[in-house]
Design an enzyme around this catalytic site. Sequence first.
Site, PDB file in Angstrom:
ATOM      1  N   LYS A 158       0.891  -1.161   0.000  1.00  0.00           N
ATOM      2  CA  LYS A 158       0.000   0.000   0.000  1.00  0.00           C
ATOM      3  C   LYS A 158       0.921   1.201   0.000  1.00  0.00           C
ATOM      4  O   LYS A 158       1.140   1.860   1.013  1.00  0.00           O
ATOM      5  CB  LYS A 158      -0.913  -0.049   1.217  1.00  0.00           C
TER       6      LYS A 158
HETATM    7  C1  LIG Z   1      -6.331   0.522  -4.171  1.00  0.00           C
HETATM    8  C2  LIG Z   1      -7.085  -0.080  -3.031  1.00  0.00           C
HETATM    9  N1  LIG Z   1      -7.633  -1.313  -3.208  1.00  0.00           N
HETATM   10  C3  LIG Z   1      -8.320  -1.912  -2.202  1.00  0.00           C
HETATM   11  C4  LIG Z   1      -8.498  -1.286  -0.990  1.00  0.00           C
HETATM   12  C5  LIG Z   1      -9.253  -2.041   0.099  1.00  0.00           C
HETATM   13  O1  LIG Z   1      -8.305  -2.492   1.056  1.00  0.00           O
HETATM   14  P1  LIG Z   1      -8.777  -2.697   2.555  1.00  0.00           P
HETATM   15  O2  LIG Z   1      -8.990  -1.340   3.154  1.00  0.00           O
HETATM   16  O3  LIG Z   1      -7.624  -3.430   3.217  1.00  0.00           O
HETATM   17  O4  LIG Z   1     -10.043  -3.502   2.538  1.00  0.00           O
HETATM   18  C6  LIG Z   1      -7.953  -0.009  -0.761  1.00  0.00           C
HETATM   19  C7  LIG Z   1      -8.149   0.680   0.567  1.00  0.00           C
HETATM   20  N2  LIG Z   1      -8.317   2.096   0.403  1.00  0.00           N
HETATM   21  C8  LIG Z   1      -7.966   2.878   1.566  1.00  0.00           C
HETATM   22  C9  LIG Z   1      -7.670   4.302   1.205  1.00  0.00           C
HETATM   23  C10 LIG Z   1      -8.840   5.214   1.107  1.00  0.00           C
HETATM   24  C11 LIG Z   1      -8.356   6.663   0.894  1.00  0.00           C
HETATM   25  O5  LIG Z   1      -9.062   7.403   0.215  1.00  0.00           O
HETATM   26  O6  LIG Z   1      -7.259   7.001   1.371  1.00  0.00           O
HETATM   27  C12 LIG Z   1      -9.028   2.709   2.660  1.00  0.00           C
HETATM   28  O7  LIG Z   1     -10.143   2.191   2.352  1.00  0.00           O
HETATM   29  O8  LIG Z   1      -8.718   3.064   3.821  1.00  0.00           O
HETATM   30  C13 LIG Z   1      -7.220   0.584  -1.786  1.00  0.00           C
HETATM   31  O9  LIG Z   1      -6.656   1.805  -1.627  1.00  0.00           O
END
Ligand SMILES: Cc1[nH+]cc(COP(=O)(O)O)c(CN[C@@H](CCC(=O)O)C(=O)O)c1O
Length: 305
Positions: A158
């Site tokens: 991430k």
């Molecule tokens: C690209 C991406 N894909 C999938 C996910 C889902 O991952 P998870 O949170 O582990 O279920 C997130 C989280 N996106 C984060 C960032 C949001 C933001 O605007 O900053 C979040 O949901 O916290 C992503 O950024």
Amino acid sequence: MEDRDGKIWMDGQLVDWRDAKIHVLTHTLHYGCGAFEGVRAYKTDKGTAIFRLREHTERLFNSAKILRMKIPFTIEQVEAAQKQVVRENQLESCYLRPLTWIGSEKLGVSPKGNKVHLMVAAWAWGAYLGEEGLKRGIRVKTSSYTRHHVNITMTQAKAVSNYTNSILANMEATDEGYDEAMLLDPSGFVSEGAGENLFVIKNGVVYTPDLSAGALNGITRNTIFHICQDLGLKLVEKRITRDEVYICDEAFFTGTAAEVTPIRELDRIELGTGSRGPITEKIQAAFFDIVNGRNPKYAHWLTLV
Ligand SMILES: Cc1[nH+]cc(COP(=O)(O)O)c(CN[C@@H](CCC(=O)O)C(=O)O)c1O
């Protein structure tokens, strides 16, 4: 975001929110090599609890490892920092943002010798894609930007730098009146949203892109796997094409910020009935039961602060 009361955990100390600053010659600010997490804490009948704290903190360390960054704290210290920040800011439910970055000792592509820093902030953050979106579903556009190639950027990290792709996709979609973007991988298969994982439902079976399409291995995505098992729903990870999304019965995004957000339309094509589908509603309800501490089977996923 900078002018508010509160405390931020920064390199082992709690500092006043307004004093949590870094120098403009910070390496990550110039070159984007850093990693972050999105974590949520929910108000449960036992008190405020952070959802899947260990998994999020482990992913932060794994992201740093992929980026060849050595976080100068232990997993336990970073978990304790997240609990402390929620307590210190007296937040009943909130969104937490741990971030690790490379300092300002020197610039130049190589960060070797620069200090690695870590901070944790937390704030109240409601429905990421709107309360209306949670109930009725959102409108999504297939992005003109392609999701990362798995050997150009490290998609299981991430990483801060991965998000320019997300920013451009989201801005293009919202400029054109949509709520969010869905991105395809370099081979044209569906990858994920700008900040979410994607699920589609067809004939009662739940599908999600396998991770070879470059999507982040989402913790909410994994939570949905458990929920589907509990609900007796077949779940299949596979390559998904955009036209399979067009003809699905239901679709939804998942993420820590997005939680479980139904998708009612893609590229102006109504998905299913054009609103939150019945299976999506069941999955969404099960998710909120879990994160709010109403499902004892998953009590171990909730860390009281
Ligand atoms: C690209 C991406 N894909 C999938 C996910 C889902 O991952 P998870 O949170 O582990 O279920 C997130 C989280 N996106 C984060 C960032 C949001 C933001 O605007 O900053 C979040 O949901 O916290 C992503 O950024």
